[in-house]
Design an enzyme around this catalytic site. Structure first.
Site, short mmCIF file in Angstrom:
data_model
loop_
_atom_site.label_atom_id
_atom_site.label_comp_id
_atom_site.label_asym_id
_atom_site.label_seq_id
_atom_site.Cartn_x
_atom_site.Cartn_y
_atom_site.Cartn_z
N GLY A 136 0.82 -1.21 0.00
CA GLY A 136 0.00 0.00 0.00
C GLY A 136 0.85 1.25 0.00
O GLY A 136 1.88 1.32 0.66
N ARG B 95 -39.88 -1.60 4.31
CA ARG B 95 -40.42 -2.36 3.18
C ARG B 95 -41.60 -3.23 3.62
O ARG B 95 -41.49 -4.02 4.57
CB ARG B 95 -39.33 -3.26 2.60
N GLU C 121 -2.98 -8.44 7.22
CA GLU C 121 -2.63 -8.46 8.65
C GLU C 121 -2.75 -9.87 9.23
O GLU C 121 -2.99 -10.05 10.43
CB GLU C 121 -3.49 -7.48 9.45
N ASP D 277 -3.71 -13.96 7.43
CA ASP D 277 -4.84 -14.73 6.90
C ASP D 277 -5.63 -15.34 8.06
O ASP D 277 -5.06 -15.83 9.04
CB ASP D 277 -4.30 -15.85 6.00
#
Length: 698
Positions: A229, A369, A479, A481
């Site tokens: 990054g 809804r 960071e 798996d």
């Protein structure tokens, strides 16, 4: 004689259980009859009032008090100032349709504006008040998840590596530049061929005693730093993780001192061009988070000063001698990674923030809804359907549980940074790994469920589920798996289990194993296994005992299996043979921790109305999880058939009760409409359709 005595005892037990069954049936009938005759009568529940049942008046929720309690000390003015800043800057708000390159530039403007105009100083908060830093991280992630990640790269990773792995000379030189965005940087750990196995990385940092420099090299394509990054466009520096190689005078010629971190300039401060020997490529368009400029870095004999070694855990002198306070490569490596745990803490906490937004939108829309209903009567809201309650209400409950568990994680992380207590370091490492893995996996699944719960309108980009789902998905991978992190949790539990039976001490987080291991591993009580009264099922002690019993059984059984298989398969083979079992163990343990912190939060709540509301939600979280794994409890006779049925019925009933206060529960998250930004998820639901149609152009 002994057999005769056993037979007599068995007969007596059978008669007792039969008698108990008859008495329990009579008691249940009397209790139900008394409730019909006097519906306002409530059974005693250990000091915590039961929530009124469906036949009674709707629970009254003091939403203001609940919201204040939820905020705690982590939602202060600094978070509101972030919301206000971006609300006042429409030019900095991320549009629904934006190209990758435009998004990256906007994200950089958002971050520099936040720091230079809003006055936020993230790196100072990392040092002085980590809780404030994580509050800001959650707020900016709500604005744009790419912005949250870019901020995390700059301050948690690049800045955090300088602070935590370097020494005073590095902080003096780089702190201000990192904090004010003059020194945008990267965190270059992951390689093309190595992610989770950091000790296997291949990048080299070879010391040259003649020039007093390290030479950074990428020996092959597999060692190219990947997914870095800030590298593709904006970064000027990188913390590069590489194997430290020292020349020696023996036949080997060199000595590998293990993985260390180095500050490597990658672009010219004035021209912004890549420096000699540094090759930078763009990793390109991603599934999500396209506001973050991920790049790939290759180094060809890049020379850096010896002082650029981040030398907190290991140093090299001018004459090439290596010194460290830690005796082995493994200990130095563990200490290095241990100092970077803040990234996992931030991801766990931020993931809960994403889950809150999704739950708010889905619940509010489901209340708005209307569809179908009894003949010749008005349509009913879709949240009145039991199937919809089953989708969303346990999710609301889990969100509350995760909220309190991650607040606890922030507490012990902040305390760890102040005290450097070894026990807390271990606790934070294990708990951050477990919560990051568990919460991010749960949120990823829930985002799809929330989208589905909103039907076709959930598929509209303006209602955010698509971007939330795509941006958050990688939380399960970076960071650490999630599958790897859960194995770390399982490994720590096994270590504690071994120490328990060797007379050792146990750390704070897992202390229930020390206190109750023997009782949890005992045979289930045949009497309590049949108790099905609501007061019993909603007793926090029963709920927590059930969670911990399951964890203890899993721990005992996997320890036995590993010991058996290691004799023929070796340690690695045995671990792989039991891997699914180990992952289940880790998840079970993390659920126990979440429930324990949830119960603590309920009992600590000072407002009676809020406490009753939280008790209701906590009960749903606990019983829903027990029901979802009811097979495990039935297999070991921890829960008898009648009790299993009662748990199922009560779980459905609690879903209904939570539905009745669902609006108040999501409103208590206290996220303004300009933060949630979904037309179908407005707080004033009557305006939702009008805003939605306006967006379409009507």
């Amino acid at each position: 004689m002994e057999c005769s005595q056993q037979s007599t005892t068995s007969n007596q037990m059978a008669e007792y259980e039969a008698s108990y069954d008859d008495n329990a049936t009579v008691s249940r009938r009397i209790e139900r009859l008394s409730l019909h005759l006097n519906p306002m009568e409530k059974p005693h529940n250990g000091g915590l009032d039961l929530v009124q049942c469906a036949a009674r008046a709707k629970m009254k929720v003091n939403m203001e008090q609940l919201s204040i309690y939820m905020r705690g000390k982590y939602r202060d003015d600094v978070q509101q100032s972030v919301y206000d800043y971006f609300n006042s800057k429409p030019e900095l708000q991320t549009p629904i349709e934006i190209s990758k390159d435009e998004h990256r530039e906007l994200c950089m403007r958002q971050l520099t504006g936040l720091v230079r105009e809003c006055g936020v100083r993230p790196l100072r908060y990392v040092v002085e008040d980590p809780s404030k830093y994580f509050a800001i991280l959650e707020a900016v992630g709500s604005v744009d998840m790419s912005l949250g990640i870019k901020m995390g790269v700059q301050y948690s990773l690049w800045g955090g590596s300088v602070l935590n792995l370097g020494t005073k000379k590095h902080r003096d030189k780089y702190f201000e530049g990192i904090d004010n965005m003059e020194y945008p940087g990267c965190f270059a750990m992951t390689e093309l061929h190595h992610g989770s196995n950091v000790q296997g990385i291949q990048t080299l940092a070879t010391f040259d005693p003649i020039t007093d420099e390290f030479i950074i090299d990428t020996p092959n394509d597999g060692a190219i730093k990947w997914w870095i990054g800030n590298a593709a466009v904006h970064g000027k520096f990188a913390t590069v993780f590489a194997k430290l190689i020292l020349p020696t005078h023996d036949t080997k010629g060199t000595s590998d001192m293990g993985v260390h971190a180095f500050i490597v300039p990658i672009r010219d401060m004035n021209t912004h061009k890549a420096l000699p020997g540094v090759e930078i490529q763009d990793c390109g368009h991603k599934v999500g988070l396209n506001g973050v400029d991920n790049g790939a870095l290759r180094f060809r004999s890049v020379r850096i000063p010896r002082d650029n070694l981040l030398n907190r855990f290991g140093d090299v002198s001018r004459d090439g001698k290596y010194t460290s306070s830690l005796p082995t490569i493994n200990k130095r490596f563990a200490a290095t990674l241990g100092e970077l745990v803040g990234g996992r803490v931030g991801l766990a906490y931020s993931s809960v923030g994403v889950l809150k937004i999704a739950v708010i939108i889905a619940v509010r829309y489901s209340l708005l809804r209307q569809q179908f209903g009894p003949p010749k009567q008005p349509e009913i809201s879709i949240l009145d359907y039991q199937s919809h309650q089953h989708k969303l209400m346990p999710m609301v409950a889990s969100t509350y549980g995760f909220h309190f568990a991650t607040l606890h994680l922030l507490d012990i992380y902040s305390e760890m940074k102040k005290t450097h207590d070894e026990q807390l370091v271990g606790d934070v490492h294990a708990l951050s790994a477990g919560l990051k893995a568990y919460v991010t996996s749960y949120t990823a699944k829930s985002l799809s469920i929330c989208r589905e719960a909103c039907g076709g309108h959930g598929y509209a980009a303006v209602n955010r589920f698509g971007s939330l789902r795509n941006d958050h998905d990688i939380f399960q991978t970076f960071e650490g798996d999630n599958t790897v992190l859960l194995q770390q949790v399982a490994g720590d539990l096994l270590k504690q289990y071994k120490e328990k039976f060797q007379g050792g001490t146990l750390t704070v987080t897992w202390n229930y194993l020390r206190e109750s291991m023997n009782s949890y591993l005992a045979q289930p009580n045949p009497v309590t296994a049949r108790w099905e009264g609501e007061d019993h099922l909603r007793d926090p002690k029963f709920q927590l005992d059930a969670f911990r019993y399951r964890t203890s059984r899993l721990l005992q059984s996997v320890a036995f299996r590993l010991n058996k298989h290691s004799k023929t398969l070796g340690g690695f083979g045995a671990w792989n043979r039991c891997l699914n079992h180990l992952l289940t163990l880790a998840e079970s343990h993390i659920e126990s921790v979440i429930l324990a912190k949830f119960i603590d939060a309920v009992q600590s709540c000072p407002d009676e109305s809020s406490r009753a509301t939280l008790k209701l939600v906590c009960d749903l979280y606990a019983l829903d999880r027990i029901w979802k794994d009811i097979g495990t409890y039935r297999n070991v006779d921890y829960v008898a058939p009648n009790k299993a049925k009662a748990i199922h019925k009560l779980t459905e009933h609690l879903c209904f009760q939570v539905k009745n206060v669902a609006k108040e529960l999501v409103d208590a998250f206290d996220l303004p409409d300009y933060v949630t930004r979904a037309p179908i998820g407005m707080q004033a639901t009557e305006e939702a359709y009008s805003l939605y149609t306006q967006y379409a152009g009507f």
